[in-house]
Write an enzyme that holds these catalytic residues in place. Structure first.
Site, short mmCIF file in Angstrom:
data_model
loop_
_atom_site.label_atom_id
_atom_site.label_comp_id
_atom_site.label_asym_id
_atom_site.label_seq_id
_atom_site.Cartn_x
_atom_site.Cartn_y
_atom_site.Cartn_z
N THR A 173 10.68 36.75 15.66
CA THR A 173 11.64 37.76 15.65
C THR A 173 12.59 37.18 16.60
OG1 THR A 173 10.57 38.62 17.02
CG2 THR A 173 10.21 40.00 15.55
N LYS A 200 4.11 34.23 18.61
CA LYS A 200 6.04 34.24 18.87
C LYS A 200 5.75 35.47 19.65
CE LYS A 200 7.26 37.24 18.19
NZ LYS A 200 7.54 38.86 18.50
N THR A 211 6.38 42.13 21.46
CA THR A 211 4.87 41.64 20.47
C THR A 211 5.35 40.21 20.54
OG1 THR A 211 5.77 43.54 18.57
CG2 THR A 211 3.50 41.56 18.45
N ASN A 419 19.09 43.44 24.09
CA ASN A 419 18.65 44.55 24.19
C ASN A 419 20.04 45.93 24.00
OD1 ASN A 419 16.04 43.90 24.26
ND2 ASN A 419 16.69 42.79 25.76
N THR A 424 25.13 51.27 16.09
CA THR A 424 25.88 52.72 15.60
C THR A 424 25.41 52.42 14.12
OG1 THR A 424 27.10 50.52 15.53
CG2 THR A 424 27.92 51.89 17.35
#
Lengths: 424, 424
Positions: A173, A200, A211, A419, A424
């Site tokens: 990710t 991961k 995760t 983060n 928007t």
């Protein structure tokens, strides 16, 4: 002034060589009897990015799993936890792009259907298929990508390093790189076995979720009990010692498949082969855990926090974790600042008993505090050492014999950017 | 779709009006019988910045104190903790620029000499003088600035708002503004009393230390026991509910002087006046605590985390703190992102028992999660609300009746800059 000796931490060595193993190729497919695939199934908008991984044993085999302790746990965790507890499985299907967390009954139904699709393709029972997800939470996971993606993944299954790599890529990710490990070595019984896997994890994942997903495999013929014990112990000394941002995910899952393809007698906890397999698994997990910390969101440095001289192991872990989670320590590392005052304050705040007049601290092997007082240091030499990719902070509490270790990374502008990007 | 009602948190109101008080001028000198001063004594290199504060009661009076629980505690904390326990004092001398922490025996000797200098000038016993420090740690605090600075501060002592303001400015470190409060109100007995004070604190302080120093004063004639109880209770609901970066300092000190200048009968815990004075003190401390959170290092937003529906108050506090300390929640606020997944994950990770299917979450009074599932929201409206200087996050765990609250701030690029500036 007499030369001050740096601290020496008494810990079991992590290198695979310490248990007679050495690195090899193949990732999770290094274990004989395992196949893998990674495909683009449509969980992500970007069609050029793999988002479905499938890891399959040639035959139903021993499996063990550890899972998140978060009260908010995702649907795939509910399914896989129950099935892994049965001790045997055939496959695991993983996706990125959507965590299938906070999705209620529909999420659970989707996870179950995904395993049924895999089972139908492989010709096994749905109960023998595990499932894991990572990505955004609170959004229903669509079934369609599984419908087309699972047959494609089954068609792509191969026992090769390239296939293992595709699977490792499909679960990424915010990870900036896939994270794999593979070790080979001989057991006391003479059997040659492999331990491999991928993971991961990089902190929390945009826009919502953290995760860590890990799939490990070995061809050593571990019993169910031995697999469970070895995995739990290895995870305790590796993934559970990593903290990027102190946040435990809703989806954390770590699985071990033991195919038994190496043959010979089953290895249970009393076998002379057991400690060697367990040590190799520990070494593999520590390798992956360090890769996670080094690839923490926005990280420029891997940070190893060693605590020694604690009254017991729990105290050592609490202090190491308090230091590793301190934003002030993490920003100091980013700033190449051997700021032992922040380390001392983090050690002192966590409720563990020690005498500040007995505390010694080293940064990168250089004594900076002895008996709670500043040690003069060569600032230029320290700045030179801070150029290293790995920063070691060692604290001796002077309160006992126990030690502990936690890995983390520095806290940088990029962490805030990753983060905190305006929604928007 | 039926309209979803926002959560309503059942908590005691904080506003001074709730206990019949109202804001007034004067800071710590609002309490009759208190004088203050702030001068430039040379603890800092910048001669234009005040760095020595003195707060003095006209006569030796009741005092109470609360102090850091950090195992690494600074020399002035050791001295002031012992002296405050006697229940009576005349003055406190505070400096910024050097925390006198991790300074061993010489640091202790310096703190004691500082109080002796003040006592000689005031004509009281050294044991009646408290001391507090904030700034860099691990560096010996020089005595010289006290030698010249204490007489200058004594000469500057005044019972005025301007003098109180000077004292508040003299303890600032990375604070961007002085933080003061003053309240006035009538007690059930008819007496008109004041509560005033100042605080410093903004996270951890360059280059080494965190510190919160607070000096409060009232002219209500509290007994020693009543002062201690009221202060402990007020601090528990205010300063102890603030977290900028989860780090507890080595120097945290909060003092309350009760001059008794309002006259009349002593107020002990059984007096009808007691709950009103205690409520006013609580209101004043909450005002200062919110000022600290709003001025957290690099902060753009004050964040209030409310937790309701917890099984008990400890659970409510643990969950609120876990959310308030989550870097992912804090960066989400910086990014104007009503990211309830991160809030849920932070609530779920801290070991407190609840059922995720019973959890409700509001951001800024807008329901975003009900029964653990996403509630559709008007994203534009939410972005408009995020323009406010204060962001309220409310979580109902659905596990009981207890509630709790913690204040924090967002995590920004400036936090990393302030704390991670390269040390060269």
């Amino acid at each position: 002034m007499a030369t001050i000796e740096p601290l020496v931490v008494p810990m079991t060595p992590d290198a695979p060589e310490a248990c007679g193993f050495s690195p090899c190729e193949g990732g999770v497919c290094a274990a004989v009897g395992m196949r893998a695939a990674g495909v683009s199934a449509g969980f992500r908008k970007n069609p050029n990015r793999y988002d479905l991984a499938l890891v399959v044993a040639d035959e139903t085999c021993v499996v063990a799993g550890t899972f998140t302790t978060n009260r908010f746990c995702a649907a795939p965790v509910t399914v896989s936890r129950e099935r892994a507890a049965r001790g045997r499985a055939r496959a695991v299907v993983l996706n990125s792009g959507n965590a299938n967390a906070a999705t209620g009954e529909p999420g659970l139904a989707c996870a179950l259907k995904a395993t049924a699709l895999v089972a139908a393709e492989l010709g096994c029972e749905p109960e023998e298929v595990l499932v894991a997800s990572t990505g955004v939470i609170g959004v229903q996971l669509p079934l369609e990508p599984y419908v087309s993606g699972v047959p494609a993944a089954v068609a792509a299954l191969a026992p090769t390093a390239a296939a293992a790599h595709d699977a490792a890529c499909a679960v990424m990710t915010t990870d900036t790189r896939p994270k794999e490990v593979a070790l080979v070595g001989a057991l006391p019984s003479g059997r040659r076995v492999h331990v491999g896997g991928f993971v991961k994890g990089s902190g929390m994942i945009q826009p919502n979720m953290a995760t860590m997903l890990a799939v490990l495999a070995t061809d050593a013929p571990l019993t169910e009990g031995a697999a469970r014990t070895a995995l739990r112990s290895a995870v305790g000394e590796s993934f559970n010692k990593v903290t990027v941002d102190s946040d435990t995910s809703t989806n954390d899952t770590c699985l071990l498949f033991a195919t038994g393809a190496a043959g010979g007698e089953k290895i249970d906890g009393s076998s002379p082969d057991y400690p060697v397999v367990a040590a190799a698994l520990r070494s593999a997990c520590i390798d992956l855990a360090r890769q996670i910390a080094a690839d923490g969101e926005g990280a420029t440095k891997l940070v190893t926090v060693n605590v020694m001289g604690a009254a017991n192991e729990k105290d050592a872990d609490t202090v190491a974790r308090s230091i590793a989670n301190s934003p002030l320590v993490k920003t100091a590392v980013f700033g190449h600042d051997a700021n032992w005052g922040r380390v001392a304050a983090a050690a002192g705040k966590c409720g563990v008993a020690f005498d500040q007049a007995c505390v010694d601290i080293d940064f990168l092997g250089v004594p900076v505090c002895r008996a709670g007082l500043t040690v003069p240091m060569d600032e230029d030499e320290m700045l030179r050492r801070f150029e290293a990719p790995e920063i070691e902070i060692t604290v001796n509490l002077g309160a006992g014999e126990a030690c502990g270790r936690v890995w983390t990374c520095d806290l940088t502008h990029d962490y805030v950017t990753i983060n905190g990007d305006y929604r928007t």
